[in-house]
Design an enzyme around this catalytic site. Structure first.
Site, mmCIF file in Angstrom:
data_model
loop_
_atom_site.group_PDB
_atom_site.id
_atom_site.type_symbol
_atom_site.label_atom_id
_atom_site.label_comp_id
_atom_site.label_asym_id
_atom_site.label_seq_id
_atom_site.Cartn_x
_atom_site.Cartn_y
_atom_site.Cartn_z
ATOM 1 N N LYS A 50 -52.704 7.160 -9.619
ATOM 2 C CA LYS A 50 -52.688 8.617 -9.416
ATOM 3 C C LYS A 50 -51.978 8.941 -8.105
ATOM 4 C CE LYS A 50 -56.832 9.383 -12.143
ATOM 5 N NZ LYS A 50 -58.288 9.416 -12.197
ATOM 6 N N GLN A 94 -63.432 10.234 -8.607
ATOM 7 C CA GLN A 94 -63.247 9.210 -9.642
ATOM 8 C C GLN A 94 -64.603 8.760 -10.202
ATOM 9 O OE1 GLN A 94 -60.168 8.004 -10.778
ATOM 10 N NE2 GLN A 94 -61.418 6.964 -12.305
ATOM 11 N N ASP A 117 -59.630 18.239 -12.432
ATOM 12 C CA ASP A 117 -60.104 17.418 -13.544
ATOM 13 C C ASP A 117 -60.683 18.303 -14.654
ATOM 14 O OD1 ASP A 117 -59.835 14.764 -13.929
ATOM 15 O OD2 ASP A 117 -61.694 14.149 -12.946
#
Ligand code: NDP
Length: 279
Positions: A50, A94, A117
């Site tokens: 990422k 995460q 997200d």
């Protein structure tokens, strides 16, 4: 006849190029903060990729590594600092998180304006209400792959009902006027649900469980699953070789949905930046 392959690598490269072009035209660099708690090797790999993809798109990526014994309070304090940081447009924590940290508490703490997200309750609610929202990256990536397809009136089945993939996927397809069935581990006749569908989106995490004879002739098959077999091979939730003989179009694993997820994270970061900074 063999199905048309829906090439996620190509689509992701095109999306990343569009994101990079948008960033080039801005007078500032959008900022993405990725928080990793602990030492999970797979998570470290995801976070690094990422980071790299963000840098390539001209996005300022800041990765924050916290030890595995980080308390929930310490993580929430870190998120509060990122919420308040004017240089940060997107925050991603995460998953998975260590057991002492409640996922819901973390999601509740993220400023919805920075929820790249798309997993906070505010983003999920906006999506369900059919309002503009930052959408979860994997289902959004699937919608990009289906962009050329007329979804209105199609009979779609989404296999899996997770907050990350299945539920938002079903909401996006419903918002696009498909008639959507959500199937899961308690569904009585999974094969039958698939056989009725013009579009199958599989996100169950069961290697090659969806067989060719579950697929309606000419259906489109999107395989979100990523499963590593004992011999090291990566396979999806769909038996690709069988399904490709029946389907009209199908995503491979790897190289299908996977590459779209990071591309959509970059896209969401830029979207969040443009809205937040009122560009
Ligand atoms: P979860 O484990 O959170 O959810 C799995 C879902 O599948 C659940 O709703 C579960 O049902 C359902 N399910 C499990 N087994 C069966 C079964 N035998 N029959 C019918 N339904 C079943 O997984 P995720 O949604 O997070 O991920 C799904 C897959 O997608 C995984 O392989 C994951 O690796 C992959 N993935 C890929 C991404 C990408 O970028 N390509 C991103 C995210 C995930 P129930 O609710 O009843 O338990």
């Amino acid at each position: 006849m063999s199905a048309r392959i829906i090439d996620g690598k190509l689509a992701a490269a095109a999306l990343r190029a569009r994101v990079a072009a948008t960033v080039t035209g801005l007078s500032f660099r959008p900022g993405l903060a990725v928080v990793l708690v602990g030492e999970d090797p797979a998570s470290k790999i995801y976070v690094r990729s990422k980071d790299r993809a963000a840098a390539q798109a001209g996005i300022m990526a800041r990765t924050i590594y916290l030890p595995a014994d980080t308390t929930e309070a310490a993580l929430l304090a870190q998120i509060a600092a990122l919420n308040a940081d004017p240089d940060i447009d997107g925050i991603l924590v995460q998953m998975p998180l260590p057991p002492q940290i409640q996922v819901d508490a973390v999601l509740d703490a993220i400023d919805p304006a920075k929820d790249v997200d798309g997993l906070t309750p505010v983003s999920a609610g906006r999506l369900l209400a059919g309002r503009a929202s930052l959408q979860p990256c994997t289902p959004r990536g699937v919608m990009h792959l289906l962009a050329e397809m007329e979804l209105s009136g199609l009979r779609a089945v989404v296999l899996g009902r997770s907050v990350l993939v299945g539920k938002p996927m079903a909401a996006l397809l419903t918002n696009a006027n498909a008639t959507v069935t959500i199937a899961h581990s308690r569904t009585r006749d999974l094969a039958g649900e698939c056989r009725r569908a013009d579009l199958v989106v599989a996100a169950i995490g069961r290697p090659e469980m969806i067989r060719g004879d579950w697929i309606k002739q000419g259906a489109v098959v999107i395989d979100v699953g990523i499963n590593r077999l004992a011999d090291g091979r990566l396979v999806g939730d769909v038996d690709y070789a069988e399904a490709a003989l029946i389907a009209d179009a199908i995503t491979p694993v790897p190289g299908g949905v996977g590459p779209m997820t990071i591309a959509c994270l970059l896209e969401n970061t830029v979207t969040a930046a443009l809205i937040r900074r009122r560009v």
